[in-house]
Design an enzyme around this catalytic site. Structure first.
Site, PDB file in Angstrom:
ATOM      1  N   GLY A 181     -25.307 -11.779  28.146  1.00  0.00           N
ATOM      2  CA  GLY A 181     -24.563 -12.391  29.229  1.00  0.00           C
ATOM      3  C   GLY A 181     -23.718 -13.554  28.748  1.00  0.00           C
ATOM      4  O   GLY A 181     -23.492 -13.740  27.549  1.00  0.00           O
ATOM      5  N   SER A 182     -23.282 -14.364  29.679  1.00  0.00           N
ATOM      6  CA  SER A 182     -22.374 -15.464  29.344  1.00  0.00           C
ATOM      7  C   SER A 182     -23.063 -16.582  28.588  1.00  0.00           C
ATOM      8  O   SER A 182     -22.431 -17.274  27.788  1.00  0.00           O
ATOM      9  CB  SER A 182     -21.767 -16.035  30.631  1.00  0.00           C
ATOM     10  OG  SER A 182     -22.794 -16.515  31.488  1.00  0.00           O
ATOM     11  N   ALA A 184     -26.661 -16.333  27.337  1.00  0.00           N
ATOM     12  CA  ALA A 184     -27.749 -15.938  26.440  1.00  0.00           C
ATOM     13  C   ALA A 184     -27.763 -14.431  26.254  1.00  0.00           C
ATOM     14  O   ALA A 184     -27.049 -13.695  26.946  1.00  0.00           O
ATOM     15  CB  ALA A 184     -29.092 -16.414  27.005  1.00  0.00           C
ATOM     16  N   GLN A 185     -28.571 -13.989  25.303  1.00  0.00           N
ATOM     17  CA  GLN A 185     -28.787 -12.562  25.099  1.00  0.00           C
ATOM     18  C   GLN A 185     -30.284 -12.298  24.984  1.00  0.00           C
ATOM     19  O   GLN A 185     -31.072 -13.199  24.700  1.00  0.00           O
ATOM     20  CB  GLN A 185     -28.056 -12.053  23.864  1.00  0.00           C
ATOM     21  CG  GLN A 185     -28.536 -12.592  22.539  1.00  0.00           C
ATOM     22  CD  GLN A 185     -27.633 -12.170  21.383  1.00  0.00           C
ATOM     23  OE1 GLN A 185     -26.407 -12.223  21.494  1.00  0.00           O
ATOM     24  NE2 GLN A 185     -28.228 -11.768  20.266  1.00  0.00           N
ATOM     25  N   VAL A 186     -30.664 -11.030  25.203  1.00  0.00           N
ATOM     26  CA  VAL A 186     -32.078 -10.673  25.294  1.00  0.00           C
ATOM     27  C   VAL A 186     -32.434  -9.653  24.225  1.00  0.00           C
ATOM     28  O   VAL A 186     -31.720  -8.662  24.033  1.00  0.00           O
ATOM     29  CB  VAL A 186     -32.408 -10.105  26.692  1.00  0.00           C
ATOM     30  CG1 VAL A 186     -33.890  -9.739  26.780  1.00  0.00           C
ATOM     31  CG2 VAL A 186     -32.046 -11.110  27.775  1.00  0.00           C
ATOM     32  N   LYS A 206     -35.258 -14.133  25.488  1.00  0.00           N
ATOM     33  CA  LYS A 206     -33.905 -14.549  25.863  1.00  0.00           C
ATOM     34  C   LYS A 206     -33.532 -15.788  25.066  1.00  0.00           C
ATOM     35  O   LYS A 206     -34.259 -16.789  25.099  1.00  0.00           O
ATOM     36  CB  LYS A 206     -33.845 -14.830  27.365  1.00  0.00           C
ATOM     37  CG  LYS A 206     -32.453 -15.076  27.920  1.00  0.00           C
ATOM     38  CD  LYS A 206     -32.510 -15.149  29.438  1.00  0.00           C
ATOM     39  CE  LYS A 206     -31.120 -15.255  30.049  1.00  0.00           C
ATOM     40  NZ  LYS A 206     -31.183 -15.279  31.534  1.00  0.00           N
ATOM     41  N   ASP A 342     -28.819 -14.900  42.224  1.00  0.00           N
ATOM     42  CA  ASP A 342     -27.943 -14.188  41.280  1.00  0.00           C
ATOM     43  C   ASP A 342     -28.273 -12.699  41.291  1.00  0.00           C
ATOM     44  O   ASP A 342     -28.497 -12.082  40.257  1.00  0.00           O
ATOM     45  CB  ASP A 342     -28.126 -14.764  39.876  1.00  0.00           C
ATOM     46  CG  ASP A 342     -26.988 -14.360  38.931  1.00  0.00           C
ATOM     47  OD1 ASP A 342     -25.902 -14.010  39.440  1.00  0.00           O
ATOM     48  OD2 ASP A 342     -27.185 -14.398  37.706  1.00  0.00           O
TER      49      ASP A 342
END
Length: 396
Positions: A181-182, A184-186, A206, A342
């Site tokens: 995402g904008s 962080a990443q998982v 994350k 969200d």
């Protein structure tokens, strides 16, 4: 509601649980920055070096930071805003060029960084304001952002656990992100030993992108200046742009402390622990830090897959999925006074549980994944909805 680990204690001045966490996080961060500067000053061996160090801090605050902000403003103006405005007339004149223009906006949002990716994500969910094609193009910003390097993820995890090799604590670790995402990443992983965590279950990790806090804070400074200029020069105070920037700033900074997200998930699980039709990932509060979140990995289908088939399903099948989702939102809003704010399609997933025992059936998810994109998917989905109970999974 009380959490088990002392990650953050909500500030009583906050009017909501999450706002209390934000204020506590902000106060802690400000104190940490001040403490670091004081520690540096204590290491100075003479009054001269102490004075020079203070001068360095002042130069950074009043010269370097403003220059960085100005450079960032010029970069956004020349490389983002001007290309969009220059190509806008072509999109108006030639309808066939409009889709390419939408894709250009998406690419420029990705180039501009997290603040603009977040704005693009917001725009993609506003079908009431923007054309459906525009929202569809920008929807890929929810999880299709360019990831940061695996080397960075590896380094921050090694630093956290004070190790040289992730194999020391992880039995499995997927170097390819599950989503990005904008902010962080998982990654998907599995603990090596029960001494660290439950080694029988997969976990999701994350990790904040590098320099994301610096970039966002620079963008927010630009937005504040522009908002004040518009209010004063164009006499448009009625738009309340300064207030909107302040609200956006709070939203972005909340997401820069992953402990807030972990505690939000913990509270959601507490609020919905009696509802078998709705679930949230269980956070690992013991290991979660400001920059890294550890949580349960949920094997489920993206809600978008179901939505792509809703016209082929009968009303009862659609209600089996939509009803628990709507009831969950109403419970959050009316009964719990704590809402997941969200709920875009990328954060809503679906899996299936046994009608009597409520046990999750992972084999069904595997079968549906195999059939997705084929002519068999609709029939497999229908049989699954008839044989099992849909469970809504809300992630963050």
């Amino acid at each position: 509601y009380k959490h088990s680990y002392g990650l953050l204690t909500p500030d009583p001045q906050g009017d909501t649980f999450e706002m209390g966490l934000y204020l506590a996080s902000k106060r802690e961060w400000d104190k940490q920055q001040l403490t670091e500067r004081q520690a540096i000053l204590k290491q100075c061996s003479s009054p001269l070096t102490r004075s020079l160090t203070k001068l360095k801090f002042s130069c950074n605050d009043y010269i370097v930071v403003p220059l960085q902000t100005m450079f960032r403003f010029l970069q956004l103006t020349c490389l983002v805003m001007l290309p969009i405005l220059a190509t806008w007339p072509m999109a108006i004149i030639s309808p066939g060029y409009k889709l390419s223009w939408y894709k250009l906006i998406r690419s420029l949002c990705q180039f501009a960084g997290p603040s603009f990716i977040k704005l693009g994500q917001w725009a993609s969910a506003r079908n009431d304001l923007f054309p459906p094609e525009f929202c569809q193009v920008l929807s890929t910003l929810h999880s299709g952002v360019k990831p940061h390097s695996w080397e960075y993820s590896q380094q921050v995890l090694c630093d956290l656990f004070d190790i040289n090799d992730l194999n020391d604590i992880f039995d499995e670790f997927d170097t390819q992100p599950l989503g990005c995402g904008s902010i962080a990443q998982v990654h998907k992983a599995k603990w090596k030993s029960d001494n660290i965590g439950d080694s029988s279950k997969d976990i999701a990790i994350k990790i904040l992108h590098p320099n994301v806090m610096h970039t966002i804070n620079t963008d927010l400074r630009i937005m504040r200046v522009l908002a004040h200029l518009i209010d004063r020069i164009l006499t448009m105070e009625w738009l309340s742009l300064c207030d909107e920037v302040d609200n956006f700033s709070i939203l972005m900074n909340m997401q820069l402390d992953l402990r807030i997200e972990a505690l939000n998930l913990d509270k959601f699980n507490h609020d919905f622990h009696k509802d078998p039709l709705v679930t949230f990932p269980t956070p690992d509060l013991k290991h979660t830090t400001r920059k890294i979140l550890f949580e349960e990995y949920i094997e489920a289908l993206p809600m978008q897959w179901f939505l792509s088939q809703k016209d082929q399903l009968n009303e009862m099948d659609n209600l089996k999925v939509s009803h628990p989702f709507v009831m969950a939102f109403l419970n959050m809003m009316i009964l719990n006074n704590f809402v997941h704010s969200d709920l875009h399609p990328g954060n809503v997933m679906i899996r299936f549980i046994d009608k009597s025992t409520h046990e999750v059936n992972d084999d069904v998810i595997t079968l549906l994944r195999q059939d997705y994109g084929t002519l068999n998917f609709t029939e497999t989905l229908k049989r699954t909805i008839h044989s099992y109970t849909p469970q809504i999974c809300l992630i963050d």
